[in-house]
Write a protein that holds these residues in place. Sequence first.
Motif, PDB file in Angstrom:
ATOM      1  N   HIS A  34       0.837  -1.191   0.000  1.00 51.56           N
ATOM      2  CA  HIS A  34       0.000   0.000   0.000  1.00 51.56           C
ATOM      3  C   HIS A  34       0.880   1.252   0.000  1.00 51.56           C
ATOM      4  O   HIS A  34       1.923   1.278   0.654  1.00 51.56           O
ATOM      5  CB  HIS A  34      -0.925   0.000   1.220  1.00 51.56           C
ATOM      6  CG  HIS A  34      -2.168   0.785   1.016  1.00 51.56           C
ATOM      7  ND1 HIS A  34      -2.223   2.159   1.158  1.00 51.56           N
ATOM      8  CD2 HIS A  34      -3.423   0.415   0.645  1.00 51.56           C
ATOM      9  CE1 HIS A  34      -3.444   2.584   0.911  1.00 51.56           C
ATOM     10  NE2 HIS A  34      -4.190   1.548   0.598  1.00 51.56           N
ATOM     11  N   CYS A  36       0.627   4.115   1.497  1.00 50.37           N
ATOM     12  CA  CYS A  36       0.835   4.743   2.805  1.00 50.37           C
ATOM     13  C   CYS A  36       1.806   3.947   3.670  1.00 50.37           C
ATOM     14  O   CYS A  36       2.289   4.453   4.692  1.00 50.37           O
ATOM     15  CB  CYS A  36      -0.489   4.906   3.536  1.00 50.37           C
ATOM     16  SG  CYS A  36      -1.261   3.365   4.048  1.00 50.37           S
ATOM     17  N   CYS A  67       1.857  10.363  -2.313  1.00 52.56           N
ATOM     18  CA  CYS A  67       0.470  10.353  -1.865  1.00 52.56           C
ATOM     19  C   CYS A  67       0.161   9.028  -1.186  1.00 52.56           C
ATOM     20  O   CYS A  67       0.513   7.951  -1.686  1.00 52.56           O
ATOM     21  CB  CYS A  67      -0.466  10.572  -3.050  1.00 52.56           C
ATOM     22  SG  CYS A  67      -2.215  10.490  -2.615  1.00 52.56           S
ATOM     23  N   GLN A  69      -2.696   7.652  -0.831  1.00 51.72           N
ATOM     24  CA  GLN A  69      -3.824   6.937  -1.410  1.00 51.72           C
ATOM     25  C   GLN A  69      -3.511   6.388  -2.808  1.00 51.72           C
ATOM     26  O   GLN A  69      -3.649   5.191  -3.065  1.00 51.72           O
ATOM     27  CB  GLN A  69      -5.045   7.859  -1.482  1.00 51.72           C
ATOM     28  CG  GLN A  69      -6.278   7.216  -2.068  1.00 51.72           C
ATOM     29  CD  GLN A  69      -6.830   6.094  -1.212  1.00 51.72           C
ATOM     30  OE1 GLN A  69      -6.573   6.030  -0.004  1.00 51.72           O
ATOM     31  NE2 GLN A  69      -7.601   5.208  -1.831  1.00 51.72           N
ATOM     32  N   CYS A  70      -3.022   7.249  -3.707  1.00 49.54           N
ATOM     33  CA  CYS A  70      -2.763   6.817  -5.087  1.00 49.54           C
ATOM     34  C   CYS A  70      -1.291   6.544  -5.344  1.00 49.54           C
ATOM     35  O   CYS A  70      -0.944   5.925  -6.358  1.00 49.54           O
ATOM     36  CB  CYS A  70      -3.273   7.856  -6.078  1.00 49.54           C
ATOM     37  SG  CYS A  70      -2.545   9.496  -5.864  1.00 49.54           S
ATOM     38  N   CYS A 101      -2.601  12.547   6.681  1.00 48.86           N
ATOM     39  CA  CYS A 101      -3.486  11.566   7.318  1.00 48.86           C
ATOM     40  C   CYS A 101      -3.113  11.432   8.796  1.00 48.86           C
ATOM     41  O   CYS A 101      -1.931  11.336   9.151  1.00 48.86           O
ATOM     42  CB  CYS A 101      -3.369  10.218   6.609  1.00 48.86           C
ATOM     43  SG  CYS A 101      -4.400   8.929   7.329  1.00 48.86           S
ATOM     44  N   VAL A 108      -1.327  13.308   1.670  1.00 43.87           N
ATOM     45  CA  VAL A 108      -2.398  12.962   0.734  1.00 43.87           C
ATOM     46  C   VAL A 108      -2.447  14.066  -0.314  1.00 43.87           C
ATOM     47  O   VAL A 108      -2.415  15.257   0.028  1.00 43.87           O
ATOM     48  CB  VAL A 108      -3.761  12.815   1.443  1.00 43.87           C
ATOM     49  CG1 VAL A 108      -4.847  12.428   0.447  1.00 43.87           C
ATOM     50  CG2 VAL A 108      -3.671  11.799   2.558  1.00 43.87           C
ATOM     51  N   CYS A 114      -8.900  11.364  -3.476  1.00 46.41           N
ATOM     52  CA  CYS A 114      -7.975  10.941  -2.407  1.00 46.41           C
ATOM     53  C   CYS A 114      -8.297  11.634  -1.095  1.00 46.41           C
ATOM     54  O   CYS A 114      -8.239  11.012  -0.024  1.00 46.41           O
ATOM     55  CB  CYS A 114      -6.534  11.239  -2.829  1.00 46.41           C
ATOM     56  SG  CYS A 114      -5.952  10.289  -4.253  1.00 46.41           S
ATOM     57  N   THR A 117     -11.676  10.045   0.377  1.00 41.87           N
ATOM     58  CA  THR A 117     -11.804   8.606   0.650  1.00 41.87           C
ATOM     59  C   THR A 117     -10.674   8.022   1.487  1.00 41.87           C
ATOM     60  O   THR A 117     -10.858   6.957   2.086  1.00 41.87           O
ATOM     61  CB  THR A 117     -11.859   7.822  -0.675  1.00 41.87           C
ATOM     62  OG1 THR A 117     -10.653   8.054  -1.422  1.00 41.87           O
ATOM     63  CG2 THR A 117     -13.058   8.260  -1.506  1.00 41.87           C
ATOM     64  N   HIS A 118      -9.495   8.654   1.543  1.00 38.35           N
ATOM     65  CA  HIS A 118      -8.364   7.988   2.195  1.00 38.35           C
ATOM     66  C   HIS A 118      -8.568   7.837   3.704  1.00 38.35           C
ATOM     67  O   HIS A 118      -8.272   6.783   4.273  1.00 38.35           O
ATOM     68  CB  HIS A 118      -7.064   8.760   1.948  1.00 38.35           C
ATOM     69  CG  HIS A 118      -5.897   8.177   2.688  1.00 38.35           C
ATOM     70  ND1 HIS A 118      -5.288   6.982   2.323  1.00 38.35           N
ATOM     71  CD2 HIS A 118      -5.246   8.578   3.815  1.00 38.35           C
ATOM     72  CE1 HIS A 118      -4.317   6.694   3.165  1.00 38.35           C
ATOM     73  NE2 HIS A 118      -4.272   7.645   4.075  1.00 38.35           N
ATOM     74  N   CYS A 122      -8.235   4.113   5.235  1.00 40.18           N
ATOM     75  CA  CYS A 122      -6.810   3.979   5.544  1.00 40.18           C
ATOM     76  C   CYS A 122      -6.560   2.619   6.212  1.00 40.18           C
ATOM     77  O   CYS A 122      -7.181   2.297   7.237  1.00 40.18           O
ATOM     78  CB  CYS A 122      -6.340   5.103   6.472  1.00 40.18           C
ATOM     79  SG  CYS A 122      -4.574   5.023   6.874  1.00 40.18           S
TER      80      CYS A 122
END
Length: 321
Positions: A34, A36, A67, A69-70, A101, A108, A114, A117-118, A122
């Motif tokens: 992931h 993150c 980032c 998220q992406c 975050c 983020v 992002c 929704t992150h 998470c």
Amino acid sequence: MPKKKTGARKKAENRREREKQIRASRANVDLAKHPCNASMECDKCQRRQKNRAFCYFCNSVQKLPICAQCGKTKCMMKSSDCVIKHAGVYSTGLAMVGAICDFCEAWVCHGRKCLSTHACTCPLADAECIECERSVWDHGGRIFACSFCHDFLCEDDQFEHQASCQVLEAETFKCVSCNRLGQHSCLRCKACFCDDHVRSKVFKQEKGKEPPCPKCGHETQQTKDLSMSTRSLKFGRQSGGEDGDGASGYDAYWKNLSSSKPGDSGDCEDEYNEYEAEDDDEDDNDEGGKDFNTETTDVFSNLNLGRTYASGYAHYEEPED
């Protein structure tokens, strides 16, 4: 009779099934892969750590934030999803980020998707190591998941935990509710269940999956498919069961416990001191005896007894007058 499927219809159904699997796999990303939880090397101190907004060791801001998220480091402005418009300009660095975050401590980007929704999805929202009970903010390493019980693990304890994870909290493989052999094992509760007692009214079994644990709801696994081992005790009945002196064979355990009390260490020290004092007295006596012998030899050193047998002369060797 149902209509026979055409080739185009079969292709369309296979394509929809593949797209469905791709969407499901995209939602279930491996924790180690992931963004993150990606590996990052600090620009200043050159220390490798988890992806963070600020370095865990020197608190410096990175030149190219990732980032959470992406996983992108540059916003190309290919869509109108950006909250901050930058038409015709590629944004990198702090111009690309939009928030930090609170769970994974990573940047983020300023994309609307992002940002919205992150925080809800998470994967490190409740990440706390099952061994040392440290969260993301308490250590600089990455977070992993155990392959057996699927609990969170820090980078320091992941190998040690997984080596001892398949150990039951019992001395046999029997079911916790009856005396039959447990065919289903829960690796979180470390317990076995038979086919009857694994069924639960609280946790429902999904189609095509193993039944959930009746205690915690975690998915169980077949005991025969695992390398499960039982708990071994190094005290109690297993150490003194053969003697049978005390109740249930615990006599040897209490003897060992009483021999390791704190008060006994003082007695041992006193005995050791007394033994050393006796050795010192013996050494003094030996030295005194040596001095006495030297004094007596000095007194009789000038005494002349003539030719004697002890001096090496026998009576038959004496010269005749």
